[in-house]
Design a protein around this motif. Structure first.
Motif, PDB file in Angstrom:
ATOM      1  N   GLU A   1      -0.363  16.553   9.662  1.00 54.39           N
ATOM      2  CA  GLU A   1      -1.030  15.016   8.772  1.00 54.39           C
ATOM      3  C   GLU A   1      -2.372  16.471   8.419  1.00 54.39           C
ATOM      4  N   VAL A   2      -3.331  15.853   7.515  1.00 55.89           N
ATOM      5  CA  VAL A   2      -4.261  16.539   7.004  1.00 55.89           C
ATOM      6  C   VAL A   2      -5.353  15.775   6.675  1.00 55.89           C
ATOM      7  N   THR A   3      -6.858  16.424   6.756  1.00 56.02           N
ATOM      8  CA  THR A   3      -7.513  15.961   6.117  1.00 56.02           C
ATOM      9  C   THR A   3      -8.344  16.090   4.680  1.00 56.02           C
ATOM     10  N   LEU A   4      -9.659  16.025   3.950  1.00 58.43           N
ATOM     11  CA  LEU A   4     -10.104  15.937   3.035  1.00 58.43           C
ATOM     12  C   LEU A   4     -10.377  17.683   3.808  1.00 58.43           C
TER      13      LEU A   4
ATOM     14  N   SER B   1       4.868  27.367  -6.854  1.00 61.06           N
ATOM     15  CA  SER B   1       4.787  28.688  -7.061  1.00 61.06           C
ATOM     16  C   SER B   1       4.125  29.222  -6.283  1.00 61.06           C
ATOM     17  N   GLY B   2       3.016  28.550  -5.771  1.00 63.09           N
ATOM     18  CA  GLY B   2       2.026  28.839  -4.572  1.00 63.09           C
ATOM     19  C   GLY B   2       0.740  28.947  -5.117  1.00 63.09           C
ATOM     20  N   THR B   3       0.773  27.881  -6.137  1.00 64.96           N
ATOM     21  CA  THR B   3      -0.769  28.026  -6.898  1.00 64.96           C
ATOM     22  C   THR B   3      -1.047  26.329  -6.885  1.00 64.96           C
ATOM     23  N   GLY B   4      -2.036  25.964  -5.649  1.00 62.73           N
ATOM     24  CA  GLY B   4      -3.017  24.724  -5.203  1.00 62.73           C
ATOM     25  C   GLY B   4      -2.292  24.027  -4.449  1.00 62.73           C
ATOM     26  N   ILE B   5      -2.681  22.289  -4.957  1.00 68.37           N
ATOM     27  CA  ILE B   5      -1.922  21.484  -4.258  1.00 68.37           C
ATOM     28  C   ILE B   5      -2.105  20.190  -5.034  1.00 68.37           C
TER      29      ILE B   5
ATOM     30  N   ASP C   1       0.775  -1.368   0.374  1.00 67.01           N
ATOM     31  CA  ASP C   1       0.493  -0.120   0.280  1.00 67.01           C
ATOM     32  C   ASP C   1       0.979   1.127   0.308  1.00 67.01           C
ATOM     33  N   GLU C   2       0.373   2.479  -0.353  1.00 66.23           N
ATOM     34  CA  GLU C   2       1.294   3.555  -0.719  1.00 66.23           C
ATOM     35  C   GLU C   2      -0.151   4.569  -0.004  1.00 66.23           C
ATOM     36  N   VAL C   3       0.448   5.391   0.962  1.00 68.25           N
ATOM     37  CA  VAL C   3       0.126   6.248   1.696  1.00 68.25           C
ATOM     38  C   VAL C   3      -0.096   7.528   0.758  1.00 68.25           C
ATOM     39  N   PRO C   4      -1.411   8.033   0.599  1.00 66.76           N
ATOM     40  CA  PRO C   4      -1.933   9.607  -0.036  1.00 66.76           C
ATOM     41  C   PRO C   4      -1.344  11.080   0.773  1.00 66.76           C
ATOM     42  N   VAL C   5      -0.087  11.305   0.150  1.00 64.79           N
ATOM     43  CA  VAL C   5      -0.223  13.100   1.049  1.00 64.79           C
ATOM     44  C   VAL C   5      -0.700  13.683   0.029  1.00 64.79           C
ATOM     45  N   VAL C   6      -0.618  15.374   0.400  1.00 62.64           N
ATOM     46  CA  VAL C   6      -0.953  16.753  -0.869  1.00 62.64           C
ATOM     47  C   VAL C   6       0.744  17.508  -0.586  1.00 62.64           C
ATOM     48  N   VAL C   7       0.481  17.635  -1.840  1.00 65.68           N
ATOM     49  CA  VAL C   7       2.079  18.323  -1.893  1.00 65.68           C
ATOM     50  C   VAL C   7       1.713  20.023  -2.413  1.00 65.68           C
TER      51      VAL C   7
ATOM     52  N   GLU D   1       5.177  27.928   1.485  1.00 64.74           N
ATOM     53  CA  GLU D   1       5.023  28.441   2.526  1.00 64.74           C
ATOM     54  C   GLU D   1       3.381  28.465   2.540  1.00 64.74           C
ATOM     55  N   HIS D   2       2.886  27.297   2.119  1.00 62.28           N
ATOM     56  CA  HIS D   2       0.729  26.579   2.317  1.00 62.28           C
ATOM     57  C   HIS D   2       0.742  26.408   4.159  1.00 62.28           C
ATOM     58  N   LEU D   3      -0.484  26.194   4.507  1.00 61.39           N
ATOM     59  CA  LEU D   3      -0.812  26.062   5.456  1.00 61.39           C
ATOM     60  C   LEU D   3      -0.419  24.697   6.193  1.00 61.39           C
ATOM     61  N   VAL D   4       0.100  23.503   5.044  1.00 63.05           N
ATOM     62  CA  VAL D   4       0.003  22.298   4.718  1.00 63.05           C
ATOM     63  C   VAL D   4       1.534  22.430   5.699  1.00 63.05           C
ATOM     64  N   ALA D   5       2.466  22.500   5.504  1.00 62.25           N
ATOM     65  CA  ALA D   5       3.685  23.062   5.872  1.00 62.25           C
ATOM     66  C   ALA D   5       3.631  22.393   7.758  1.00 62.25           C
TER      67      ALA D   5
END
Length: 194
Positions: free
Chosen positions: A90-93, A132-136, A72-78, A82-86
């Motif tokens: 871990e995060v949720t949808l 560049s700061g546009t989207g995830i 299995d592979e863990v899903p991640v957000v990239v 400077e994004h709040l995710v940093a």
């Protein structure tokens, strides 16, 4: 053993190196060729006969194919550095609900109507856009690691299902090298039998 090259495809992010190393040590007279494939094209090489086997990202159309799920592979957000995710481990949808999703053609995701506005891009370009700061970007962790840069971060998305990588080959392919490679993937020694 057959001396023709044995061709094994591998989808972006899959790492066949350890199995290839064992193959080359045990069967130096039988060349092993590793062939990178995109998720969109992962079945084509098998069905057209240019690949003997492939490490694929599931699901695949199992009609006419054998497939052994491997891991299995863990899903991640990239996201950009400077994004709040940093700031999160871990995060949720829900945490990502208001974000613009960048959707490269290699992601394996089915785009919604509003995402069809994105130009066609590959994963490298998508990571550039995110940096560049546009989207995830949502991808398996192995893909995020492959495209890791100093100006992006990736974090696990806890409520997305894992993806699976499997080893696939044609049902009609009775080449002895297929069973030999399966044995290597399953950790069999040279002296063990099926």
């Amino acid at each position: 053993m057959d001396t023709r090259p044995f061709r094994v495809g591998f989808v972006t992010g899959a790492t066949p190196d350890k199995w290839a190393r064992v193959w080359r040590q045990r069967y130096p007279r039988t060349p092993l060729e590793l062939v990178p494939v995109t998720q969109a094209d992962q079945e084509r090489g098998l069905r057209e006969g240019s690949l003997d086997m492939a490490l694929v990202r599931l699901p695949v159309n199992r009609e006419g194919l054998h497939c052994i799920p491997l891991y299995d592979e863990v899903p991640v957000v990239v996201a950009g550095l400077e994004h709040l995710v940093a700031a999160a481990d871990e995060v949720t949808l829900d945490d990502l609900a208001d974000e613009q999703l960048v959707l490269p053609h290699e992601s394996g995701w089915t785009p919604s109507a509003e995402q069809l506005d994105w130009p066609d891009m590959d994963l490298k370009d998508a990571v550039e856009v995110v940096a560049s700061g546009t989207g995830i970007l949502l991808v398996p962790m192995s893909v995020a690691r492959l495209h890791q840069r100093k100006d992006v971060v990736y974090r696990p998305v806890t409520d997305l299902p894992t993806t699976k990588v499997g080893l696939a080959w044609l049902v009609d392919n009775d080449d002895d090298r297929v069973q030999t490679f399966i044995g290597i993937v399953r950790g069999r020694t040279e002296r063990s039998s099926r």
